[in-house]
Motif scaffolding. Sequence first.
Motif, PDB file in Angstrom:
ATOM      1  N   TYR A   1       0.838  -1.212   0.000  1.00  0.00           N
ATOM      2  CA  TYR A   1       0.000   0.000   0.000  1.00  0.00           C
ATOM      3  C   TYR A   1       0.871   1.259   0.000  1.00  0.00           C
ATOM      4  CZ  TYR A   1      -2.886  -3.808   1.725  1.00  0.00           C
ATOM      5  OH  TYR A   1      -3.502  -5.020   1.865  1.00  0.00           O
ATOM      6  N   ILE A   2       2.072   1.157  -0.546  1.00  0.00           N
ATOM      7  CA  ILE A   2       3.067   2.205  -0.368  1.00  0.00           C
ATOM      8  C   ILE A   2       2.649   3.537  -0.983  1.00  0.00           C
ATOM      9  CG2 ILE A   2       4.393   1.485  -2.409  1.00  0.00           C
ATOM     10  CD1 ILE A   2       6.950   2.252  -0.840  1.00  0.00           C
ATOM     11  N   ILE A   3       1.977   3.530  -2.111  1.00  0.00           N
ATOM     12  CA  ILE A   3       1.586   4.800  -2.734  1.00  0.00           C
ATOM     13  C   ILE A   3       0.592   5.530  -1.833  1.00  0.00           C
ATOM     14  CG2 ILE A   3       0.438   5.893  -4.689  1.00  0.00           C
ATOM     15  CD1 ILE A   3       3.180   4.906  -5.431  1.00  0.00           C
ATOM     16  N   ASP A   4      -0.399   4.835  -1.342  1.00  0.00           N
ATOM     17  CA  ASP A   4      -1.368   5.452  -0.427  1.00  0.00           C
ATOM     18  C   ASP A   4      -0.671   5.964   0.828  1.00  0.00           C
ATOM     19  OD1 ASP A   4      -4.022   6.115   0.593  1.00  0.00           O
ATOM     20  OD2 ASP A   4      -3.800   4.387   1.904  1.00  0.00           O
TER      21      ASP A   4
ATOM     22  N   ARG B   1       3.623  -2.515 -11.641  1.00  0.00           N
ATOM     23  CA  ARG B   1       4.362  -3.600 -12.293  1.00  0.00           C
ATOM     24  C   ARG B   1       4.923  -4.609 -11.295  1.00  0.00           C
ATOM     25  NH1 ARG B   1       8.306  -0.620 -16.442  1.00  0.00           N
ATOM     26  NH2 ARG B   1       8.861  -2.781 -16.977  1.00  0.00           N
ATOM     27  N   THR B   2       4.997  -4.256 -10.029  1.00  0.00           N
ATOM     28  CA  THR B   2       5.529  -5.184  -9.025  1.00  0.00           C
ATOM     29  C   THR B   2       4.479  -5.674  -8.035  1.00  0.00           C
ATOM     30  OG1 THR B   2       6.231  -3.262  -7.717  1.00  0.00           O
ATOM     31  CG2 THR B   2       7.892  -4.327  -9.110  1.00  0.00           C
ATOM     32  N   LEU B   3       3.285  -5.089  -8.062  1.00  0.00           N
ATOM     33  CA  LEU B   3       2.260  -5.480  -7.091  1.00  0.00           C
ATOM     34  C   LEU B   3       1.903  -6.963  -7.161  1.00  0.00           C
ATOM     35  CD1 LEU B   3       0.455  -4.586  -4.793  1.00  0.00           C
ATOM     36  CD2 LEU B   3      -1.267  -3.889  -6.476  1.00  0.00           C
TER      37      LEU B   3
ATOM     38  N   GLY C   1       8.571  14.017  -7.326  1.00  0.00           N
ATOM     39  CA  GLY C   1       7.335  14.527  -7.903  1.00  0.00           C
ATOM     40  C   GLY C   1       6.844  13.766  -9.108  1.00  0.00           C
ATOM     41  N   ASP C   2       7.563  12.700  -9.512  1.00  0.00           N
ATOM     42  CA  ASP C   2       7.144  11.906 -10.661  1.00  0.00           C
ATOM     43  C   ASP C   2       6.204  10.804 -10.184  1.00  0.00           C
ATOM     44  OD1 ASP C   2       6.810  10.584 -13.043  1.00  0.00           O
ATOM     45  OD2 ASP C   2       8.952  10.472 -13.527  1.00  0.00           O
ATOM     46  N   ILE C   3       4.996  11.197  -9.819  1.00  0.00           N
ATOM     47  CA  ILE C   3       4.039  10.254  -9.241  1.00  0.00           C
ATOM     48  C   ILE C   3       3.630   9.209 -10.277  1.00  0.00           C
ATOM     49  CG2 ILE C   3       1.888  10.038  -7.949  1.00  0.00           C
ATOM     50  CD1 ILE C   3       4.094  11.747  -6.627  1.00  0.00           C
ATOM     51  N   ALA C   4       3.574   9.606 -11.541  1.00  0.00           N
ATOM     52  CA  ALA C   4       3.200   8.654 -12.586  1.00  0.00           C
ATOM     53  C   ALA C   4       4.207   7.501 -12.660  1.00  0.00           C
ATOM     54  CB  ALA C   4       3.108   9.369 -13.933  1.00  0.00           C
ATOM     55  N   LYS C   5       5.488   7.826 -12.581  1.00  0.00           N
ATOM     56  CA  LYS C   5       6.502   6.769 -12.604  1.00  0.00           C
ATOM     57  C   LYS C   5       6.398   5.897 -11.357  1.00  0.00           C
ATOM     58  CE  LYS C   5      11.472   5.881 -12.792  1.00  0.00           C
ATOM     59  NZ  LYS C   5      12.837   6.469 -12.886  1.00  0.00           N
ATOM     60  N   ALA C   6       6.182   6.518 -10.202  1.00  0.00           N
ATOM     61  CA  ALA C   6       6.036   5.748  -8.967  1.00  0.00           C
ATOM     62  C   ALA C   6       4.855   4.783  -9.070  1.00  0.00           C
ATOM     63  CB  ALA C   6       5.853   6.689  -7.774  1.00  0.00           C
ATOM     64  N   ARG C   7       3.750   5.265  -9.631  1.00  0.00           N
ATOM     65  CA  ARG C   7       2.577   4.404  -9.786  1.00  0.00           C
ATOM     66  C   ARG C   7       2.858   3.262 -10.768  1.00  0.00           C
ATOM     67  NH1 ARG C   7      -2.049   6.036  -7.480  1.00  0.00           N
ATOM     68  NH2 ARG C   7      -2.285   8.222  -6.836  1.00  0.00           N
ATOM     69  N   ASP C   8       3.604   3.542 -11.823  1.00  0.00           N
ATOM     70  CA  ASP C   8       3.939   2.509 -12.793  1.00  0.00           C
ATOM     71  C   ASP C   8       4.793   1.416 -12.155  1.00  0.00           C
ATOM     72  OD1 ASP C   8       4.143   1.499 -15.626  1.00  0.00           O
ATOM     73  OD2 ASP C   8       6.268   1.856 -15.221  1.00  0.00           O
TER      74      ASP C   8
ATOM     75  N   VAL D   1      13.328   1.296  -4.074  1.00  0.00           N
ATOM     76  CA  VAL D   1      14.127   2.526  -4.008  1.00  0.00           C
ATOM     77  C   VAL D   1      13.795   3.428  -5.194  1.00  0.00           C
ATOM     78  CG1 VAL D   1      16.469   3.449  -4.202  1.00  0.00           C
ATOM     79  CG2 VAL D   1      15.999   1.562  -2.621  1.00  0.00           C
ATOM     80  N   ALA D   2      13.690   2.842  -6.379  1.00  0.00           N
ATOM     81  CA  ALA D   2      13.349   3.643  -7.562  1.00  0.00           C
ATOM     82  C   ALA D   2      11.968   4.273  -7.405  1.00  0.00           C
ATOM     83  CB  ALA D   2      13.400   2.765  -8.816  1.00  0.00           C
ATOM     84  N   LEU D   3      11.029   3.523  -6.850  1.00  0.00           N
ATOM     85  CA  LEU D   3       9.682   4.057  -6.604  1.00  0.00           C
ATOM     86  C   LEU D   3       9.740   5.216  -5.622  1.00  0.00           C
ATOM     87  CD1 LEU D   3       6.525   1.872  -5.867  1.00  0.00           C
ATOM     88  CD2 LEU D   3       6.985   3.962  -4.607  1.00  0.00           C
ATOM     89  N   ASP D   4      10.481   5.027  -4.531  1.00  0.00           N
ATOM     90  CA  ASP D   4      10.622   6.077  -3.520  1.00  0.00           C
ATOM     91  C   ASP D   4      11.219   7.344  -4.122  1.00  0.00           C
ATOM     92  OD1 ASP D   4      11.075   6.786  -0.394  1.00  0.00           O
ATOM     93  OD2 ASP D   4      12.874   7.313  -1.530  1.00  0.00           O
TER      94      ASP D   4
END
Length: 307
Positions: free
Chosen positions: A195-198, A238-240, A227-234, A218-221
Amino acid sequence: MLQGILPVLPTPFSTTGGIDPDAMDRIVEFALASGVDGVVFPGFASEVDELRADERASLLRRVVERVDGRVPVVAGASAPSAEEAIAHAREALAAGVRFTMIQAPKSVGVDAAAVAAFYGAIAAAVPEIQIVLQNAPAPRGSDLKPDVILAIVKDNPAITYVKEETLPAGPAITAILKDRPAHLKGVIGGGGARYIIDEYRRGACGAMPAVEIADVHVALDRAFRSGDIAKARDLYMRTLPLLVIQANFRMAFTKYVLTRRGILSNRVARAKLPPMDDMDLSEIDAWLKLASPLLTNDAAAFAGAAE
């Protein structure tokens, strides 16, 4: 400050069942090479309940020596009693660790005064430490409510972080941060980063997932913080599927992935875990192959993984 990705390290065992210090070195180096912001040992994901006192102590010292001050180390010090938790905290302090993560035992209950007394006794006995109050869900934890946590924290300046992993954790994180005292530096997410994004959107300062895909976390963090939320969500999307499988098999999954990534040579575990059959393993391999471009430490390792 504790922030970013702070994975809980597993305990590696030899094929004969003993602890494997050399393999622990490889796990630590893999985590550091992945860019983690700290490491946690021992935790639930370390099979801590299956470790003897001497094994626990020697591996913690090994982790600290291997990290060599490059990132913070958080030592798990949860125990059935305040006296045992105090002993673990002193052991951590002797190894050079000041951050200790402690969950109040279920025997203490959920009354704010009783839980506060538990943490107060630890803070009084080992005043040099900073406590990460771990709030785990039932049946392992006590599912403390945000108002109870705030009541515990407000009069105990030794508690500088909360690891919130009840379900759903998001509203609890929001509530704790809204009314936190000044000495509470942050709330850290749990739940295996499922649930890391939330959690991050609600203000969590970091996460404590397992270590097997630390480079992706780490890349997501970093993407989220830039501020690249789109990349974080991607990266999250892809790993969920892997994290969903990990939720079922826990340390068995972590160790299997670490063997596939060349970090471990076996996946021996002491904890009683659901067995993974050939279909489970082929499914993990298939998702690992899809995620392989994200696995920056060994992106080519899965070229022959199952289709």
